[in-house]
Design an enzyme around this catalytic site. Structure first.
Site, PDB file in Angstrom:
ATOM      1  N   ASN A  50      -1.745  -1.948  13.180  1.00 46.55           N
ATOM      2  CA  ASN A  50      -3.260  -1.354  13.328  1.00 46.55           C
ATOM      3  C   ASN A  50      -3.664  -0.337  13.739  1.00 46.55           C
ATOM      4  O   ASN A  50      -4.319   0.480  13.369  1.00 46.55           O
ATOM      5  CB  ASN A  50      -3.838  -2.815  13.881  1.00 46.55           C
ATOM      6  CG  ASN A  50      -3.958  -4.187  13.058  1.00 46.55           C
ATOM      7  OD1 ASN A  50      -3.137  -3.998  12.158  1.00 46.55           O
ATOM      8  ND2 ASN A  50      -4.297  -5.116  14.141  1.00 46.55           N
ATOM      9  N   TYR A  91      -9.307  -5.982  13.208  1.00 47.79           N
ATOM     10  CA  TYR A  91      -8.549  -5.406  12.161  1.00 47.79           C
ATOM     11  C   TYR A  91      -8.736  -6.688  11.116  1.00 47.79           C
ATOM     12  O   TYR A  91      -8.513  -7.878  11.506  1.00 47.79           O
ATOM     13  CB  TYR A  91      -7.173  -5.013  12.495  1.00 47.79           C
ATOM     14  CG  TYR A  91      -6.383  -4.822  11.231  1.00 47.79           C
ATOM     15  CD1 TYR A  91      -6.595  -3.386  10.469  1.00 47.79           C
ATOM     16  CD2 TYR A  91      -5.640  -5.894  10.409  1.00 47.79           C
ATOM     17  CE1 TYR A  91      -5.880  -3.211   9.523  1.00 47.79           C
ATOM     18  CE2 TYR A  91      -5.198  -5.359   9.147  1.00 47.79           C
ATOM     19  CZ  TYR A  91      -5.205  -4.141   8.799  1.00 47.79           C
ATOM     20  OH  TYR A  91      -4.542  -3.556   7.366  1.00 47.79           O
ATOM     21  N   SER A 125     -11.312  23.046 -29.762  1.00 47.52           N
ATOM     22  CA  SER A 125     -11.462  21.722 -30.335  1.00 47.52           C
ATOM     23  C   SER A 125     -10.322  21.507 -31.491  1.00 47.52           C
ATOM     24  O   SER A 125      -9.973  22.386 -31.964  1.00 47.52           O
ATOM     25  CB  SER A 125     -12.762  21.341 -31.030  1.00 47.52           C
ATOM     26  OG  SER A 125     -12.637  20.535 -32.267  1.00 47.52           O
ATOM     27  N   ASN A 184     -15.060  24.662 -25.264  1.00 47.92           N
ATOM     28  CA  ASN A 184     -15.784  23.963 -24.391  1.00 47.92           C
ATOM     29  C   ASN A 184     -15.782  24.181 -22.915  1.00 47.92           C
ATOM     30  O   ASN A 184     -14.736  24.303 -22.662  1.00 47.92           O
ATOM     31  CB  ASN A 184     -15.286  22.602 -24.691  1.00 47.92           C
ATOM     32  CG  ASN A 184     -15.586  22.023 -26.191  1.00 47.92           C
ATOM     33  OD1 ASN A 184     -16.723  22.414 -26.843  1.00 47.92           O
ATOM     34  ND2 ASN A 184     -14.727  21.242 -26.936  1.00 47.92           N
ATOM     35  N   LYS A 211     -15.078  26.120 -31.250  1.00 45.58           N
ATOM     36  CA  LYS A 211     -15.812  25.357 -30.150  1.00 45.58           C
ATOM     37  C   LYS A 211     -14.753  26.153 -28.929  1.00 45.58           C
ATOM     38  O   LYS A 211     -13.640  26.580 -29.211  1.00 45.58           O
ATOM     39  CB  LYS A 211     -15.167  24.037 -29.998  1.00 45.58           C
ATOM     40  CG  LYS A 211     -16.089  23.312 -30.932  1.00 45.58           C
ATOM     41  CD  LYS A 211     -17.446  22.985 -30.476  1.00 45.58           C
ATOM     42  CE  LYS A 211     -17.395  21.702 -29.727  1.00 45.58           C
ATOM     43  NZ  LYS A 211     -18.745  21.453 -29.066  1.00 45.58           N
ATOM     44  N   GLU A 225     -17.208  20.577 -16.777  1.00 44.71           N
ATOM     45  CA  GLU A 225     -17.826  19.185 -17.033  1.00 44.71           C
ATOM     46  C   GLU A 225     -16.886  18.206 -16.239  1.00 44.71           C
ATOM     47  O   GLU A 225     -17.401  17.065 -15.597  1.00 44.71           O
ATOM     48  CB  GLU A 225     -17.353  18.765 -18.497  1.00 44.71           C
ATOM     49  CG  GLU A 225     -18.296  19.566 -19.575  1.00 44.71           C
ATOM     50  CD  GLU A 225     -17.618  19.283 -21.028  1.00 44.71           C
ATOM     51  OE1 GLU A 225     -17.914  18.155 -21.475  1.00 44.71           O
ATOM     52  OE2 GLU A 225     -17.145  20.254 -21.562  1.00 44.71           O
ATOM     53  N   GLN A 272      -7.066  -2.153   4.622  1.00 41.32           N
ATOM     54  CA  GLN A 272      -6.202  -1.417   3.740  1.00 41.32           C
ATOM     55  C   GLN A 272      -6.744  -0.700   2.571  1.00 41.32           C
ATOM     56  O   GLN A 272      -6.183   0.144   1.793  1.00 41.32           O
ATOM     57  CB  GLN A 272      -5.069  -2.363   3.508  1.00 41.32           C
ATOM     58  CG  GLN A 272      -3.834  -1.708   2.660  1.00 41.32           C
ATOM     59  CD  GLN A 272      -2.939  -2.698   2.566  1.00 41.32           C
ATOM     60  OE1 GLN A 272      -2.372  -3.110   3.607  1.00 41.32           O
ATOM     61  NE2 GLN A 272      -2.241  -3.066   1.373  1.00 41.32           N
ATOM     62  N   THR A 305     -38.673  25.509 -13.475  1.00 41.55           N
ATOM     63  CA  THR A 305     -38.912  24.094 -12.825  1.00 41.55           C
ATOM     64  C   THR A 305     -39.135  23.435 -14.290  1.00 41.55           C
ATOM     65  O   THR A 305     -39.778  23.867 -15.244  1.00 41.55           O
ATOM     66  CB  THR A 305     -40.238  24.413 -12.159  1.00 41.55           C
ATOM     67  OG1 THR A 305     -41.427  24.904 -13.140  1.00 41.55           O
ATOM     68  CG2 THR A 305     -40.168  25.205 -10.818  1.00 41.55           C
ATOM     69  N   SER A 308       0.730  -1.172   0.109  1.00 41.58           N
ATOM     70  CA  SER A 308      -0.125   0.057  -0.047  1.00 41.58           C
ATOM     71  C   SER A 308       0.858   1.212   0.200  1.00 41.58           C
ATOM     72  O   SER A 308       0.365   2.387   0.173  1.00 41.58           O
ATOM     73  CB  SER A 308      -0.968   0.023   1.146  1.00 41.58           C
ATOM     74  OG  SER A 308      -0.184   0.058   2.387  1.00 41.58           O
TER      75      SER A 308
HETATM   76  N1  ARG Z   1      -0.752  -1.598   5.845  1.00 45.06           N
HETATM   77  C1  ARG Z   1      -1.764  -2.001   6.945  1.00 45.06           C
HETATM   78  C2  ARG Z   1      -3.016  -1.116   6.433  1.00 45.06           C
HETATM   79  O1  ARG Z   1      -3.149  -0.162   5.730  1.00 45.06           O
HETATM   80  C3  ARG Z   1      -1.182  -1.742   8.013  1.00 45.06           C
HETATM   81  C4  ARG Z   1      -1.710  -2.528   9.136  1.00 45.06           C
HETATM   82  C5  ARG Z   1      -1.089  -3.820   8.766  1.00 45.06           C
HETATM   83  N2  ARG Z   1      -1.831  -4.823   9.792  1.00 45.06           N
HETATM   84  C6  ARG Z   1      -1.776  -6.281   9.580  1.00 45.06           C
HETATM   85  N3  ARG Z   1      -2.186  -6.993  10.589  1.00 45.06           N
HETATM   86  N4  ARG Z   1      -1.110  -6.638   8.438  1.00 45.06           N
HETATM   87  O2  ARG Z   1      -3.864  -1.281   6.896  1.00 45.06           O
END
Ligand code: ARG
Length: 469
Positions: A110, A317, A277, A285, A283, A290, A322, A155, A23
């Protein structure tokens, strides 16, 4: 650094798990929050006698180095280190040696990710409230400048009754102001300390969560460690605020797009917010509007995304959590952009008075006023008055005339009362029509002036709330 859990598992992680589990690409955006959480935690451990002051000094020094490395683009990201927490710990170990290994005493990733996202939501909610306040201010200023311009109110997307431009702009203002309140709510939800909860059950050390709360400036502490690591209420509330704001912004953006079309021609948008365009030379736009409309859809998807992650998830958890980062970061960015773009659109739009007038006339915007005048001044029952005005509109429409262009013969064919010129012209005037709407919150000039003052005071009041945060 070897994997955090090297004691238990043997052998390398499967590539698919590395890819699925990393992540860091998203977490890196939370580096300030992660470092802040670690600094507070380290100080708390030292006070609790778990870390020596020498170790604390080394840790704080190392965290500062890491912060500079991240900010100058020198920090190395490695997918096998999964997340921001592990990256920081790993680099800290390289920088200061074994003392780094003591930092993770009495905490878990966590509660770390929980504290990071709480701090992030708090920061972003505040930044976004500032942006929306800027948009609200732009609406007030434009409303003030256009208080004497009249626009067809709709309306069913059919011309209904004349309204002052200020009235329409302030209608959006009040909704955006309520969105500031929604972000305040998200801010308050996030203003609660989860750190100190460990993996889920609490920790085996005499920690001081009150100290952590003060260090990180939280309003209160999660009273239940399982709730603290399992809850994503702060993100949920934030994403709802982003969604509400986005949906509202998209309605306004849609009006801007319509108003800017050749068919309406009510406004001109400044060139910097439009594109040309590659093939059609004529144009211009309204891309900015948008894209506001488009991004709003993403915000809504992001809210549903998080809700689907949470639905049916057992306590406490689970790694699914994640997945909160993708919607969180995306909505935060979108919402910033939407607020900035709308503010620029409002500041840059110029109303085309001749087109507004033409549309009011072609749409017979004052037909209701004519019926009301017959009731009030000629003592005609409303049903009959409605019929008279409707008949005249029908005749005008057949001949492609406006009410002002109706001939005396056409008028008398509908009612003898309509031959009274002064009465007739006064009744169908659009500016007069607005000034007759004197009910509170109505479109009469005096009510608009009053509303502008109330709006300014309300904005100043909300701004005081978020700037104190
Ligand atoms: N990268 C994890 C998250 O974003 C952090 C917590 C990880 N905890 C675990 N038990 N693997 O949630």
């Amino acid at each position: 650094m070897s994997r955090l859990w090297e004691g238990r598992q043997t052998g390398a992680s499967d590539d698919v798990l590395l890819e699925l589990g990393a992540s860091i690409q998203l977490d890196i955006e939370l580096y300030r929050e992660d470092l802040a959480g670690s600094r507070a935690h380290a100080k708390m451990l030292e006070r609790a006698g778990i870390l020596t002051s020498t170790d604390l000094g080394a840790i704080l020094e190392g965290l500062n180095v890491i912060e500079r490395e991240i900010e100058t683009g020198k920090f190395e990201i490695k997918i096998e280190l999964e997340d921001i927490h592990t990256h920081v710990e790993s680099r800290l170990t390289q920088l200061i040696g074994p003392a780094a290994g003591r930092l993770h005493t009495a905490r878990s990733r966590n509660d770390q990710i929980a504290v990071d996202t709480h701090l992030y939501v708090r920061r972003l909610a505040r930044e976004i409230m500032e942006q929306i306040s800027g948009l609200c201010d732009a609406l007030i200023q434009k409303a003030e400048a256009e208080v004497d311009s009249v626009l067809p109110g709709y309306t069913h997307l059919q011309v209904a009754q004349p309204v002052r431009v200020s009235h329409h702009l302030l209608a959006h203002f009040w909704g955006f102001l309520r969105d500031i309140e929604r972000f305040t709510h998200a801010y308050n939800t996030a203003n609660r300390l989860p750190l100190g909860s460990g993996a889920l059950a609490g920790v085996n050390y005499k920690t001081d969560r009150e100290f952590l709360r003060q260090e990180l400036g939280f309003f209160e502490i999660y009273q239940n460690s399982m709730d603290a690591v399992a809850s994503r209420d702060h993100i949920q509330d934030f994403l709802y605020a982003c969604t509400s704001f986005g949906v509202r912004a998209s309605r306004f953006a849609e009006e801007i797009i319509l108003w800017n079309s050749v068919e309406f021609g009510f406004i001109k948008i400044n060139d910097g917010l439009t594109t040309g365009s590659s093939i059609m030379p004529q144009k211009k736009n309204p891309d900015a509007a948008e894209l506001v409309r488009g991004r709003a859809g993403r915000n809504t998807g992001n809210l549903i995304n998080l809700l689907m992650t949470l639905k049916g998830l057992p306590f406490a958890y689970n790694r699914d959590l994640q997945e909160d980062r993708t919607p969180l970061l995306d909505s935060a960015k979108n919402t910033h952009l939407i607020a900035r773009a709308l503010q620029a659109l409002v500041r840059g739009m110029t109303f085309q008075k001749d087109r507004l007038t033409a549309s009011l006339d072609r749409g017979f915007a004052t037909a209701t006023d004519l019926a009301d005048a017959l009731v009030l001044q000629k003592n005609i029952p409303f049903r009959e008055a409605h019929h008279i005005a409707g008949k005249l509109v029908g005749l005008c429409s057949e001949q492609n005339l406006t009410l002002a262009q109706a001939t005396p013969a056409m008028r008398s064919a509908c009612s003898e009362h309509l031959t009274d010129d002064a009465f007739y012209l006064e009744s169908i005037s659009t500016i007069n029509s607005t000034d007759r709407k004197i009910s509170q919150g109505g479109t009469a000039r005096i009510r608009q002036i009053e509303q502008l003052a109330i709006a300014k005071a309300a904005l100043a009041d909300r701004a005081q709330t978020w700037s104190a945060k």
